[in-house]
Design a protein around this motif. Sequence first.
Motif, PDB file in Angstrom:
ATOM      1  N   LEU A  53      16.019 -21.566 -48.257  1.00 41.64           N
ATOM      2  CA  LEU A  53      14.636 -21.198 -47.616  1.00 41.64           C
ATOM      3  C   LEU A  53      14.942 -19.678 -47.497  1.00 41.64           C
ATOM      4  N   LYS A  54      13.834 -19.040 -47.777  1.00 45.64           N
ATOM      5  CA  LYS A  54      13.861 -17.467 -47.676  1.00 45.64           C
ATOM      6  C   LYS A  54      12.724 -17.316 -46.543  1.00 45.64           C
ATOM      7  N   TYR A  55      12.837 -16.615 -45.623  1.00 46.37           N
ATOM      8  CA  TYR A  55      12.005 -16.509 -44.433  1.00 46.37           C
ATOM      9  C   TYR A  55      11.654 -14.832 -44.640  1.00 46.37           C
ATOM     10  N   ARG A  56      10.410 -14.289 -44.896  1.00 41.24           N
ATOM     11  CA  ARG A  56      10.157 -13.047 -44.790  1.00 41.24           C
ATOM     12  C   ARG A  56       9.090 -12.526 -43.847  1.00 41.24           C
ATOM     13  N   THR A  57       9.552 -11.432 -43.239  1.00 39.96           N
ATOM     14  CA  THR A  57       8.896 -10.907 -42.209  1.00 39.96           C
ATOM     15  C   THR A  57       7.674  -9.990 -42.510  1.00 39.96           C
ATOM     16  N   ALA A  58       6.676  -9.667 -41.737  1.00 44.08           N
ATOM     17  CA  ALA A  58       5.584  -8.685 -42.547  1.00 44.08           C
ATOM     18  C   ALA A  58       6.160  -7.517 -43.040  1.00 44.08           C
ATOM     19  N   TRP A  59       7.271  -6.996 -42.352  1.00 46.95           N
ATOM     20  CA  TRP A  59       7.948  -5.613 -42.745  1.00 46.95           C
ATOM     21  C   TRP A  59       8.911  -5.875 -43.855  1.00 46.95           C
ATOM     22  N   ALA A  60       8.764  -7.275 -44.581  1.00 44.79           N
ATOM     23  CA  ALA A  60       9.750  -7.152 -45.812  1.00 44.79           C
ATOM     24  C   ALA A  60      11.122  -7.655 -45.597  1.00 44.79           C
ATOM     25  N   ARG A  61      11.622  -7.765 -44.315  1.00 44.76           N
ATOM     26  CA  ARG A  61      12.825  -8.259 -43.921  1.00 44.76           C
ATOM     27  C   ARG A  61      12.900  -9.669 -44.458  1.00 44.76           C
ATOM     28  N   CYS A  62      14.152  -9.989 -45.103  1.00 39.23           N
ATOM     29  CA  CYS A  62      14.287 -11.567 -45.395  1.00 39.23           C
ATOM     30  C   CYS A  62      15.557 -12.166 -44.716  1.00 39.23           C
ATOM     31  N   HIS A  63      15.407 -13.154 -44.381  1.00 38.36           N
ATOM     32  CA  HIS A  63      16.472 -14.150 -43.882  1.00 38.36           C
ATOM     33  C   HIS A  63      16.693 -15.343 -44.866  1.00 38.36           C
ATOM     34  N   TYR A  64      17.843 -15.715 -44.928  1.00 40.65           N
ATOM     35  CA  TYR A  64      18.173 -16.864 -45.633  1.00 40.65           C
ATOM     36  C   TYR A  64      18.687 -18.079 -44.944  1.00 40.65           C
ATOM     37  N   GLU A  65      18.125 -19.437 -45.126  1.00 41.04           N
ATOM     38  CA  GLU A  65      19.000 -20.353 -44.584  1.00 41.04           C
ATOM     39  C   GLU A  65      19.131 -21.575 -45.516  1.00 41.04           C
ATOM     40  N   VAL A  66      20.136 -22.421 -45.365  1.00 38.52           N
ATOM     41  CA  VAL A  66      20.344 -23.437 -46.464  1.00 38.52           C
ATOM     42  C   VAL A  66      20.480 -24.522 -45.785  1.00 38.52           C
ATOM     43  N   GLU A 117      17.818 -16.980 -55.668  1.00 41.50           N
ATOM     44  CA  GLU A 117      17.199 -15.821 -55.762  1.00 41.50           C
ATOM     45  C   GLU A 117      17.023 -15.193 -57.306  1.00 41.50           C
ATOM     46  N   GLN A 118      18.010 -15.271 -58.116  1.00 37.09           N
ATOM     47  CA  GLN A 118      18.145 -15.020 -59.195  1.00 37.09           C
ATOM     48  C   GLN A 118      17.052 -15.756 -60.396  1.00 37.09           C
ATOM     49  N   LEU A 119      16.921 -17.076 -59.962  1.00 38.28           N
ATOM     50  CA  LEU A 119      16.205 -18.015 -60.747  1.00 38.28           C
ATOM     51  C   LEU A 119      14.971 -18.150 -60.014  1.00 38.28           C
ATOM     52  N   SER A 120      14.505 -17.372 -59.138  1.00 38.14           N
ATOM     53  CA  SER A 120      13.361 -17.446 -58.270  1.00 38.14           C
ATOM     54  C   SER A 120      12.945 -18.783 -57.916  1.00 38.14           C
ATOM     55  N   ARG A 121      13.821 -19.380 -57.283  1.00 40.82           N
ATOM     56  CA  ARG A 121      13.888 -20.866 -56.744  1.00 40.82           C
ATOM     57  C   ARG A 121      13.919 -20.872 -55.274  1.00 40.82           C
ATOM     58  N   CYS A 122      13.941 -19.825 -54.494  1.00 42.03           N
ATOM     59  CA  CYS A 122      13.973 -19.919 -53.157  1.00 42.03           C
ATOM     60  C   CYS A 122      12.544 -20.491 -52.543  1.00 42.03           C
ATOM     61  N   VAL A 123      12.630 -21.252 -51.481  1.00 43.89           N
ATOM     62  CA  VAL A 123      11.443 -21.684 -50.830  1.00 43.89           C
ATOM     63  C   VAL A 123      11.018 -20.736 -49.953  1.00 43.89           C
ATOM     64  N   GLU A 124       9.905 -19.867 -50.050  1.00 46.10           N
ATOM     65  CA  GLU A 124       9.443 -18.960 -49.214  1.00 46.10           C
ATOM     66  C   GLU A 124       8.569 -19.090 -48.009  1.00 46.10           C
ATOM     67  N   ARG A 125       8.925 -18.656 -47.050  1.00 49.57           N
ATOM     68  CA  ARG A 125       8.160 -18.868 -45.724  1.00 49.57           C
ATOM     69  C   ARG A 125       8.071 -17.830 -44.991  1.00 49.57           C
ATOM     70  N   PRO A 126       6.677 -17.203 -44.416  1.00 49.72           N
ATOM     71  CA  PRO A 126       6.744 -16.268 -43.576  1.00 49.72           C
ATOM     72  C   PRO A 126       7.323 -16.636 -42.188  1.00 49.72           C
ATOM     73  N   ILE A 127       7.556 -15.243 -41.526  1.00 47.17           N
ATOM     74  CA  ILE A 127       7.998 -15.453 -40.022  1.00 47.17           C
ATOM     75  C   ILE A 127       7.814 -14.268 -39.303  1.00 47.17           C
ATOM     76  N   SER A 128       7.480 -14.575 -38.157  1.00 47.92           N
ATOM     77  CA  SER A 128       7.261 -13.416 -37.229  1.00 47.92           C
ATOM     78  C   SER A 128       8.636 -12.712 -36.777  1.00 47.92           C
ATOM     79  N   ASP A 129       8.589 -11.524 -36.376  1.00 50.44           N
ATOM     80  CA  ASP A 129       9.720 -10.834 -35.965  1.00 50.44           C
ATOM     81  C   ASP A 129      10.420 -11.578 -34.690  1.00 50.44           C
ATOM     82  N   GLN A 130       9.646 -12.200 -33.689  1.00 46.55           N
ATOM     83  CA  GLN A 130      10.290 -12.830 -32.775  1.00 46.55           C
ATOM     84  C   GLN A 130      10.992 -14.213 -33.368  1.00 46.55           C
TER      85      GLN A 130
END
Length: 141
Positions: A53-66, A117-130
């Motif tokens: 999982l790739k969480y992306r904030t509105a300001w483009a900060r990414c956090h990954y969880e597996v 990331e390299q294969l564009s296979r992350c499941v992307e989800r938006p996330i708030s800063d909080q």
Amino acid sequence: MSATTLYLGHLVQAVIGSICEDSLDEGIDKLRTLFPDTTIVAALDLVDRDNVLKYRTAWARCHYEVFGSTATYSVFPRLDCSTNVSSYCTCPAFAFAVLMSESHLMCKHVLAVCLAEQLSRCVERPISDQDLLARLTAHVL
């Protein structure tokens, strides 16, 4: 950071960066020179099961969880600091095999994030800063 560690880190990134869907078998062969087959297979399995999982904030900060077999782990695939490790995972295998015994370059979770990331296979989800702050501090406390 030792010259060997730095070189291996760059080599790993170059190999992962060269992998694409069209030449996946060739990329896996290159990975075999750096990682045990069990780590590669486990990482590819995590990617195939959409467990990265790739969480992306509105300001483009990414956090990954597996999603691992027993828990969900936070993964930091590219640290911007001058330590002996260029990545970090909250799993016990990373602590033992990478940090303590130095027998592996990274755990299957970090490799899975890099490959997804390299294969564009992350499941992307938006996330708030909080929510991102809550996720990050949950692993610190």
